[in-house]
Enzyme design. Structure first.
Site, mmCIF file in Angstrom:
data_model
loop_
_atom_site.group_PDB
_atom_site.id
_atom_site.type_symbol
_atom_site.label_atom_id
_atom_site.label_comp_id
_atom_site.label_asym_id
_atom_site.label_seq_id
_atom_site.Cartn_x
_atom_site.Cartn_y
_atom_site.Cartn_z
ATOM 1 N N GLU A 113 0.816 -1.204 0.000
ATOM 2 C CA GLU A 113 0.000 0.000 0.000
ATOM 3 C C GLU A 113 0.856 1.262 0.000
ATOM 4 O OE1 GLU A 113 -3.802 -1.918 2.354
ATOM 5 O OE2 GLU A 113 -2.508 -0.543 3.427
ATOM 6 N N CYS A 126 3.331 8.409 1.100
ATOM 7 C CA CYS A 126 3.980 7.451 2.003
ATOM 8 C C CYS A 126 4.113 6.134 1.225
ATOM 9 C CB CYS A 126 3.078 7.297 3.225
ATOM 10 S SG CYS A 126 3.615 6.065 4.394
ATOM 11 N N CYS A 133 7.358 -7.235 6.559
ATOM 12 C CA CYS A 133 8.547 -6.680 7.221
ATOM 13 C C CYS A 133 9.081 -7.732 8.181
ATOM 14 C CB CYS A 133 8.180 -5.412 7.990
ATOM 15 S SG CYS A 133 9.601 -4.546 8.701
ATOM 16 N N CYS A 137 8.120 -5.074 14.897
ATOM 17 C CA CYS A 137 7.885 -4.121 15.990
ATOM 18 C C CYS A 137 6.515 -4.454 16.592
ATOM 19 C CB CYS A 137 7.933 -2.684 15.466
ATOM 20 S SG CYS A 137 9.552 -2.281 14.775
ATOM 21 N N CYS A 140 3.170 -2.703 15.313
ATOM 22 C CA CYS A 140 3.029 -2.398 13.889
ATOM 23 C C CYS A 140 2.311 -3.525 13.157
ATOM 24 C CB CYS A 140 4.410 -2.159 13.283
ATOM 25 S SG CYS A 140 4.348 -1.892 11.500
ATOM 26 N N GLU A 188 11.011 -2.181 6.015
ATOM 27 C CA GLU A 188 12.132 -1.426 6.567
ATOM 28 C C GLU A 188 13.048 -1.051 5.400
ATOM 29 O OE1 GLU A 188 13.390 0.080 9.309
ATOM 30 O OE2 GLU A 188 15.081 0.464 7.985
ATOM 31 N N SER A 219 12.733 6.589 6.637
ATOM 32 C CA SER A 219 12.434 6.326 8.042
ATOM 33 C C SER A 219 12.924 4.930 8.393
ATOM 34 C CB SER A 219 10.914 6.426 8.237
ATOM 35 O OG SER A 219 10.556 6.036 9.536
ATOM 36 N N SER A 241 12.752 5.881 13.976
ATOM 37 C CA SER A 241 11.598 5.401 14.749
ATOM 38 C C SER A 241 12.102 4.966 16.117
ATOM 39 C CB SER A 241 10.945 4.223 14.025
ATOM 40 O OG SER A 241 10.302 4.687 12.863
ATOM 41 N N LEU A 242 12.040 5.881 17.068
ATOM 42 C CA LEU A 242 12.665 5.605 18.374
ATOM 43 C C LEU A 242 11.679 4.932 19.341
ATOM 44 C CD1 LEU A 242 15.469 6.027 19.647
ATOM 45 C CD2 LEU A 242 14.579 8.099 20.692
ATOM 46 N N ASN A 320 -2.042 3.866 16.433
ATOM 47 C CA ASN A 320 -3.270 3.480 15.734
ATOM 48 C C ASN A 320 -3.606 2.037 16.055
ATOM 49 O OD1 ASN A 320 -3.904 5.771 14.062
ATOM 50 N ND2 ASN A 320 -1.967 5.337 13.029
ATOM 51 N N CYS A 363 -0.794 5.258 9.593
ATOM 52 C CA CYS A 363 0.497 4.616 9.749
ATOM 53 C C CYS A 363 0.380 3.329 10.538
ATOM 54 C CB CYS A 363 1.381 5.548 10.566
ATOM 55 S SG CYS A 363 2.756 6.090 9.666
HETATM 56 N N1 SAH Z 1 10.404 0.450 9.121
HETATM 57 C C1 SAH Z 1 10.408 1.864 9.020
HETATM 58 C C2 SAH Z 1 9.293 2.463 8.189
HETATM 59 C C3 SAH Z 1 7.899 1.905 8.380
HETATM 60 S S1 SAH Z 1 6.990 2.345 9.810
HETATM 61 C C4 SAH Z 1 10.400 2.472 10.409
HETATM 62 O O1 SAH Z 1 10.286 1.742 11.379
HETATM 63 O O2 SAH Z 1 10.584 3.670 10.529
HETATM 64 C C5 SAH Z 1 6.658 4.048 9.666
HETATM 65 C C6 SAH Z 1 6.276 4.696 11.008
HETATM 66 O O3 SAH Z 1 4.982 4.284 11.446
HETATM 67 C C7 SAH Z 1 7.223 4.302 12.097
HETATM 68 O O4 SAH Z 1 7.598 5.384 12.886
HETATM 69 C C8 SAH Z 1 6.413 3.312 12.865
HETATM 70 O O5 SAH Z 1 6.905 3.136 14.120
HETATM 71 C C9 SAH Z 1 5.027 3.919 12.792
HETATM 72 N N2 SAH Z 1 3.972 2.972 13.137
HETATM 73 C C10 SAH Z 1 3.935 1.659 12.877
HETATM 74 N N3 SAH Z 1 2.816 1.099 13.381
HETATM 75 C C11 SAH Z 1 2.116 2.074 13.975
HETATM 76 C C12 SAH Z 1 0.857 2.113 14.655
HETATM 77 N N4 SAH Z 1 0.104 1.035 14.806
HETATM 78 N N5 SAH Z 1 0.455 3.287 15.112
HETATM 79 C C13 SAH Z 1 1.185 4.406 14.941
HETATM 80 N N6 SAH Z 1 2.375 4.422 14.323
HETATM 81 C C14 SAH Z 1 2.837 3.271 13.836
#
Ligand code: SAH
Length: 406
Positions: A113, A126, A133, A137, A140, A188, A219, A241-242, A320, A363
């Site tokens: 997407e 985006c 992936c 995380c 996610c 990623e 990112s 993405s910290l 989210n 996101c």
């Molecule tokens: N792998 C990369 C890019 C994809 S995620 C990364 O980690 O940066 C893009 C952003 O969306 C990241 O900051 C991620 O942490 C955030 N994200 C992922 N799942 C989410 C969720 N359920 N709610 C809010 N932000 C989320």
């Protein structure tokens, strides 16, 4: 096997897809077929500025050259399976990146997407970099589908091409066109290094999309060796993405932290930004706020302390929810308190507003599914539950990992 006897599909597959070739690769391609290198610029303009994928429409190429190109090359973007328009102008695309029938059934193994978010005179796209992936995380949705494969450079830039074309315009000056790209969709980007770099090079190339390096953002969750390499080949904007300011908590939210802990990641990010020839630039720190997991005042203070020597701006992202995990969105009070602590400490802090809510375009919800997500989650939960019960486990679905409240 003589070419004539091969099935048409395999002949097509052997052709070079010019869509994903970076400028230097395009020059090499033309040289390899015995043509002058200036053709590379002509092709890049036709494809990326005019949105043309038919060699016959390229009026400044001779007929013999067009015929030759048709024999050895194609221009093929991933096709749009489905497109959703939100009331707020956000547009979500589901792209087919695999074999037709599976994609039509909505298999997440064959679809990715992208989301276009218009905001004033800006239009941010985006973009996804992988199908699924591998980083998993805990908050996610993409991670929950596992890793399938890397996208090719053509499939990555093809999302930009097709999205821009869906508005009928490819140049940055056109209304409703792509003015910014963020590699924040599925996957990623640093785990698909070469293809992502090739696609970003095209995004910034003046003969293609001509976006400035400030308007292309990569990112990452923190693949440190690849981040170190990134600084050697490009200077796009960087987002980290910290999500946590201590290793114990980050290990649970972003498992790759166990391999590359926070100090190592921030050192690498600092080196990257110091290598960029523009001393006003900042790293964006993304921090997804999850209710009672990482949204307490002491987390904010710890974050403020951690980042004090690094040029950053902080982007807070309310979590989210998506059904497969028990995390909850941060409350408005906790969000405001968290933001105030950081502002008082002198940081620039933005809060990502939720866009495209009505079309699940947020996101972390980009899971490449055509099927209704709630029903999918229910099905998933049930299947995990029965699998775990069969294995004599507690009945808690494996994919749902609950981070202890700290
Ligand atoms: N792998 C990369 C890019 C994809 S995620 C990364 O980690 O940066 C893009 C952003 O969306 C990241 O900051 C991620 O942490 C955030 N994200 C992922 N799942 C989410 C969720 N359920 N709610 C809010 N932000 C989320």
């Amino acid at each position: 096997m003589p070419v004539e006897s091969q099935p048409e599909s395999s002949v097509e597959e052997q052709k070079v897809n010019l869509l994903g070739l970076s400028p230097s690769e395009m020059v090499a391609f033309f040289e390899s077929v015995g043509e002058k290198s200036f053709r590379a610029t002509q092709l890049i303009k036709w494809i990326h500025q005019n949105g043309v994928d038919d060699f016959d429409a390229m009026s400044n190429l001779s007929k013999p050259l067009r015929e030759k190109l048709k024999r050895v090359a194609v221009i093929k973007a991933p096709s749009i399976i489905k497109q959703w328009d939100s009331e707020d102008g956000t547009r979500k695309f589901l792209f087919q990146v695999g074999n037709d029938s599976a994609a039509k059934e909505g298999s997440s193994k064959n679809a990715v997407e992208a989301v276009f978010i218009p905001e004033g005179d800006r239009g941010t796209l985006c973009v996804s970099s992988q199908v699924g992936c591998s980083l998993d995380c805990s908050f996610c949705a993409t991670g929950k589908q596992g890793f399938n494969r890397d996208l090719s450079a053509a499939e990555i830039i093809g999302q930009v091409w097709a999205a821009a074309k869906s508005y009928g315009q490819l140049t940055p000056k056109a209304p409703r066109s792509v003015t910014n790209v963020v590699m924040m969709g599925m996957g990623e980007p640093l785990m698909n290094f070469d293809n992502v770099v090739a696609a970003m090079t095209l995004m910034m190339d003046d003969n293609a999309y001509g976006l400035s390096k400030r308007r292309v953002t990569l990112s990452t969750a923190g693949v440190v060796p690849a981040l170190d390499r990134l600084g050697e080949v490009t200077d796009v904007s960087l987002a980290i993405s910290l999500h946590a300011a201590n290793d114990e908590l980050r290990n649970q939210l972003v498992p790759i932290n166990k391999k590359y802990p926070i100090a190592m990641l921030l050192d690498s990010a600092k080196r990257y930004i110091e290598g960029v020839p523009d001393n006003r630039r900042k790293i964006t720190i993304e921090y997804t706020l999850i209710d009672h997991v990482n949204d307490r005042p002491h987390h904010a203070h710890q974050l403020a302390d951690l980042l004090k020597d690094i040029p950053v701006k902080i982007n807070l992202i309310p979590f989210n929810p998506f059904g497969l995990v028990d995390y909850k969105r941060v409350s408005n009070n906790a969000l405001r308190r968290f933001q105030d602590i950081l502002i008082d400490a002198g940081y620039i802090v933005t809060v990502r507003t939720t866009r495209g809510d009505d079309i699940d375009a947020a996101c972390g919800q980009l899971a490449g599914e055509v099927n209704d997500r709630t029903r999918r989650s229910e099905r998933y939960k049930k299947s995990q539950l029965s699998a775990n019960l069969k294995n004599g486990e507690s009945g808690k679905p494996e994919a749902i990992r609950i981070v202890p409240r700290t």
